[in-house]
Design a protein around this motif. Structure first.
Motif, mmCIF file in Angstrom:
data_model
loop_
_atom_site.group_PDB
_atom_site.id
_atom_site.type_symbol
_atom_site.label_atom_id
_atom_site.label_comp_id
_atom_site.label_asym_id
_atom_site.label_seq_id
_atom_site.Cartn_x
_atom_site.Cartn_y
_atom_site.Cartn_z
ATOM 1 N N LEU A 78 0.856 -1.165 -0.010
ATOM 2 C CA LEU A 78 0.055 0.050 0.039
ATOM 3 C C LEU A 78 1.068 1.263 0.001
ATOM 4 C CD1 LEU A 78 -2.871 -1.096 2.532
ATOM 5 C CD2 LEU A 78 -3.076 -1.066 0.057
ATOM 6 N N ASN A 79 2.033 1.280 0.716
ATOM 7 C CA ASN A 79 2.918 2.484 0.887
ATOM 8 C C ASN A 79 3.533 2.344 -0.616
ATOM 9 O OD1 ASN A 79 2.811 3.990 3.322
ATOM 10 N ND2 ASN A 79 3.386 1.877 4.378
ATOM 11 N N MET A 80 3.787 1.390 -1.272
ATOM 12 C CA MET A 80 4.455 1.495 -2.598
ATOM 13 C C MET A 80 3.362 2.307 -3.297
ATOM 14 S SD MET A 80 5.008 -1.531 -4.894
ATOM 15 C CE MET A 80 3.359 -2.192 -5.060
ATOM 16 N N TYR A 81 2.193 2.004 -3.572
ATOM 17 C CA TYR A 81 1.588 2.793 -4.507
ATOM 18 C C TYR A 81 1.059 4.153 -3.608
ATOM 19 C CZ TYR A 81 0.164 -1.490 -7.082
ATOM 20 O OH TYR A 81 0.187 -2.359 -7.920
ATOM 21 N N LEU A 82 1.136 4.383 -2.609
ATOM 22 C CA LEU A 82 0.983 5.645 -2.088
ATOM 23 C C LEU A 82 2.212 6.540 -2.239
ATOM 24 C CD1 LEU A 82 -0.644 7.776 -0.163
ATOM 25 C CD2 LEU A 82 0.812 7.014 1.884
ATOM 26 N N GLY A 83 3.270 5.945 -2.291
ATOM 27 C CA GLY A 83 4.512 6.669 -3.041
ATOM 28 C C GLY A 83 4.248 7.083 -4.172
ATOM 29 N N GLN A 84 3.853 6.266 -5.038
ATOM 30 C CA GLN A 84 3.772 6.851 -6.567
ATOM 31 C C GLN A 84 2.531 7.613 -6.630
ATOM 32 O OE1 GLN A 84 1.894 4.051 -9.501
ATOM 33 N NE2 GLN A 84 3.735 4.318 -10.581
ATOM 34 N N ALA A 85 1.470 7.645 -5.960
ATOM 35 C CA ALA A 85 0.319 8.640 -5.951
ATOM 36 C C ALA A 85 1.112 9.928 -5.522
ATOM 37 C CB ALA A 85 -0.623 8.198 -5.442
ATOM 38 N N THR A 86 1.823 9.995 -4.488
ATOM 39 C CA THR A 86 2.530 11.022 -3.996
ATOM 40 C C THR A 86 3.571 11.715 -4.992
ATOM 41 O OG1 THR A 86 2.483 10.332 -1.790
ATOM 42 C CG2 THR A 86 3.713 11.953 -1.963
ATOM 43 N N PHE A 87 4.059 10.974 -5.777
ATOM 44 C CA PHE A 87 5.074 11.515 -6.617
ATOM 45 C C PHE A 87 4.246 12.263 -7.587
ATOM 46 C CE2 PHE A 87 7.329 11.090 -10.630
ATOM 47 C CZ PHE A 87 8.723 11.605 -10.102
ATOM 48 N N LEU A 95 1.591 13.524 -7.436
ATOM 49 C CA LEU A 95 1.083 14.934 -7.045
ATOM 50 C C LEU A 95 2.155 16.050 -6.851
ATOM 51 C CD1 LEU A 95 -1.488 13.498 -4.410
ATOM 52 C CD2 LEU A 95 -2.013 14.682 -6.557
ATOM 53 N N ASP A 96 3.368 15.505 -7.342
ATOM 54 C CA ASP A 96 4.470 16.684 -7.374
ATOM 55 C C ASP A 96 5.124 16.708 -6.076
ATOM 56 O OD1 ASP A 96 4.454 16.942 -10.185
ATOM 57 O OD2 ASP A 96 3.074 18.532 -9.931
ATOM 58 N N ASP A 97 5.150 15.958 -4.814
ATOM 59 C CA ASP A 97 5.532 16.075 -3.831
ATOM 60 C C ASP A 97 6.575 14.970 -3.833
ATOM 61 O OD1 ASP A 97 6.392 16.400 -1.156
ATOM 62 O OD2 ASP A 97 4.517 16.064 -0.271
ATOM 63 N N ILE A 98 7.906 15.050 -4.429
ATOM 64 C CA ILE A 98 8.787 14.174 -4.699
ATOM 65 C C ILE A 98 9.614 13.805 -3.550
ATOM 66 C CG2 ILE A 98 11.002 13.723 -6.148
ATOM 67 C CD1 ILE A 98 9.863 15.749 -8.376
ATOM 68 N N ASP A 99 9.773 14.616 -2.686
ATOM 69 C CA ASP A 99 10.695 14.259 -1.540
ATOM 70 C C ASP A 99 9.639 13.523 -0.636
ATOM 71 O OD1 ASP A 99 12.855 15.857 -2.279
ATOM 72 O OD2 ASP A 99 12.226 17.555 -1.205
ATOM 73 N N SER A 100 8.643 13.744 -0.264
ATOM 74 C CA SER A 100 7.705 13.088 0.414
ATOM 75 C C SER A 100 7.554 11.576 -0.032
ATOM 76 C CB SER A 100 6.150 13.486 0.685
ATOM 77 O OG SER A 100 6.383 14.842 1.214
ATOM 78 N N ALA A 101 7.268 11.482 -1.498
ATOM 79 C CA ALA A 101 7.302 10.020 -2.153
ATOM 80 C C ALA A 101 8.509 9.323 -1.954
ATOM 81 C CB ALA A 101 7.037 10.363 -3.659
ATOM 82 N N ARG A 102 9.629 9.851 -2.007
ATOM 83 C CA ARG A 102 10.672 8.980 -1.728
ATOM 84 C C ARG A 102 10.758 8.660 -0.303
ATOM 85 N NH1 ARG A 102 14.548 12.691 -5.859
ATOM 86 N NH2 ARG A 102 13.802 11.304 -7.731
ATOM 87 N N GLU A 109 11.972 -0.869 -7.330
ATOM 88 C CA GLU A 109 11.582 -0.453 -8.604
ATOM 89 C C GLU A 109 11.002 0.649 -8.506
ATOM 90 O OE1 GLU A 109 8.214 -0.789 -11.848
ATOM 91 O OE2 GLU A 109 8.546 -2.367 -10.331
ATOM 92 N N TYR A 110 9.980 1.297 -7.565
ATOM 93 C CA TYR A 110 9.447 2.233 -7.877
ATOM 94 C C TYR A 110 10.219 3.591 -7.432
ATOM 95 C CZ TYR A 110 4.637 0.431 -8.695
ATOM 96 O OH TYR A 110 3.398 -0.170 -9.431
ATOM 97 N N LEU A 111 11.086 3.284 -6.252
ATOM 98 C CA LEU A 111 11.961 4.133 -6.035
ATOM 99 C C LEU A 111 13.072 4.640 -6.956
ATOM 100 C CD1 LEU A 111 12.787 6.075 -3.495
ATOM 101 C CD2 LEU A 111 14.387 4.280 -2.924
#
Length: 379
Positions: free
Chosen positions: A159-168, A170-177, A201-203
């Motif tokens: 779930l966090n993997m997908y949340l990271g991608q969605a956050t990315f 939304l242009d919040d790159i630092d939070s996504a990573r 892979e997502y990172l």
């Protein structure tokens, strides 16, 4: 249609709710042997009935509770049916409704988390990142209420993997990573796992997308190695695709083509439609950098666009139509180039607004090549 609309609008909303519920009940009984085929019909009537009942409910009622439970089951059935038929946009909608209603009726946290994961597995290419992030956060909050087992920890990681991608997105790159790195750290004690391979892979994907690209390569090579160790064929083919893009971006174009063609072969064998969509976008562009034949690139991209149209994958349609516009410009097929330019622009306006300016510039070039200077200036 006019008679129907007038008749419908003349009904009190409570009567409408009852009729929608009755039609769904009739369909579930009379069409029981084809209930999956008519899943969207049934779910649509139940959702409409539920929305009307919610307008009148002062609080919880047995009627509304029963209707919500039925709607949840019907929406989930419709989502899975649409997903099986590669109807990505429809699958996304029904999964989202299933999660929404499931949260209201308080299905068990693990069930909610599993459905949120299923939703993103099926439709992450079509989902609005704001909506996806909301759904995923809701599921993750639910999982905070249970004592996590090792399997739960891996589900939370997905779930966090997908949340990271969605956050990315939304242009919040630092939070996504940060989300992705924290998720990797949380499952470090599990040994080689598909979840760790996917997170790597997502990172890596965030680095070739937003830079520095060189950092993507180590992460994606680590993902490939992890996937091979744990036998995760899905992540192996996806990580190879992203690795091909990254090495191509640092100038190793022939190596990039080789790796991405292997990814395409694996995607075709697995009938992985989501990865195939990305291959159709990225592989012809990379082959073009390596000096490949334009006709071969046209054929592969056209094949991809046919698949994307059937799946109603609007974002992918925008990219593929835009790529085809460019290939047709190269080969002098300016009538086709303009048709693809219009399709790319229409899809971008509907599904990928950040691409609209770029598509206008490309269409202007098409008009210019056709001698239509006034139209080019308008664009």
């Amino acid at each position: 249609m006019l008679i129907r609309d007038v008749a419908y609008d003349s009904l009190p909303k409570r009567d409408r709710a009852g009729l929608h519920r009755d039609i769904a009940s009739w369909a579930e009984v009379e069409l029981a042997d084809r209930v999956d085929e008519f899943g969207e019909l049934i779910a649509s009537h139940l959702v409409t009935a539920m929305r009307y009942e919610e307008e009148f409910a002062a609080g919880a009622s047995d009627t509304l509770s029963e209707l919500r439970a039925r709607t949840y089951r019907a929406a989930l059935r419709a989502a899975r049916r649409a997903n099986a038929l590669s109807q990505i946009a429809a699958a996304e909608r029904w999964y989202r409704i299933a999660v929404e209603v499931g949260s209201v009726i308080e299905i068990p946290p693990r069930e909610l988390a599993a459905i949120a994961n299923e939703y993103q597995d099926a439709a992450y290419l079509a989902s609005d990142p704001t909506i996806a992030a909301s759904v995923l956060q809701r599921a993750l909050r639910a999982m905070e209420t249970v004592e996590l087992t090792p399997d739960d920890e891996l589900l939370v990681a997905r779930l966090n993997m997908y949340l990271g991608q969605a956050t990315f997105k939304l242009d919040d790159i630092d939070s996504a990573r940060r989300i992705l790195r924290d998720a990797i750290a949380a499952i470090d004690g599990h040994g080689p796992t598909p979840e760790r391979a996917q997170l790597l892979e997502y990172l890596g994907w965030t680095y070739w997308r937003a830079g520095p690209v060189a950092e993507a390569i180590d992460l994606l090579e680590a993902s490939v190695a992890e996937a091979q160790r744990c036998g995760d064929e899905r992540t192996l083919r996806w990580a190879k695709h992203d690795l091909g893009i990254a090495v191509g971006m640092v100038g190793r174009v022939r190596e990039a083509v080789e790796v991405m063609e292997e990814s395409l072969r694996l995607a075709e064998e697995a009938e992985d439609r989501n990865l195939l969509m990305r291959c159709y976008i990225n592989l012809p562009a990379t082959r073009a950098q390596a000096g490949a034949d334009v006709e071969a690139n046209l054929a592969l991209t056209e094949q991809g666009l046919r698949h994307a149209r059937r799946a109603a994958a609007g974002v992918t349609v925008a990219w593929l139509a835009g790529n085809l516009m460019g290939f047709c410009q190269e080969t002098g097929r300016l009538e086709e180039a303009l048709a693809y330019a219009n399709e790319a622009l229409e899809a971008s306006r509907a599904y990928e607004p950040s691409n609209v300016r770029m598509m206008l510039v490309y269409r202007a070039l098409t008009h210019r090549l056709r001698g239509e200077l006034d139209a080019a200036l308008v664009d």
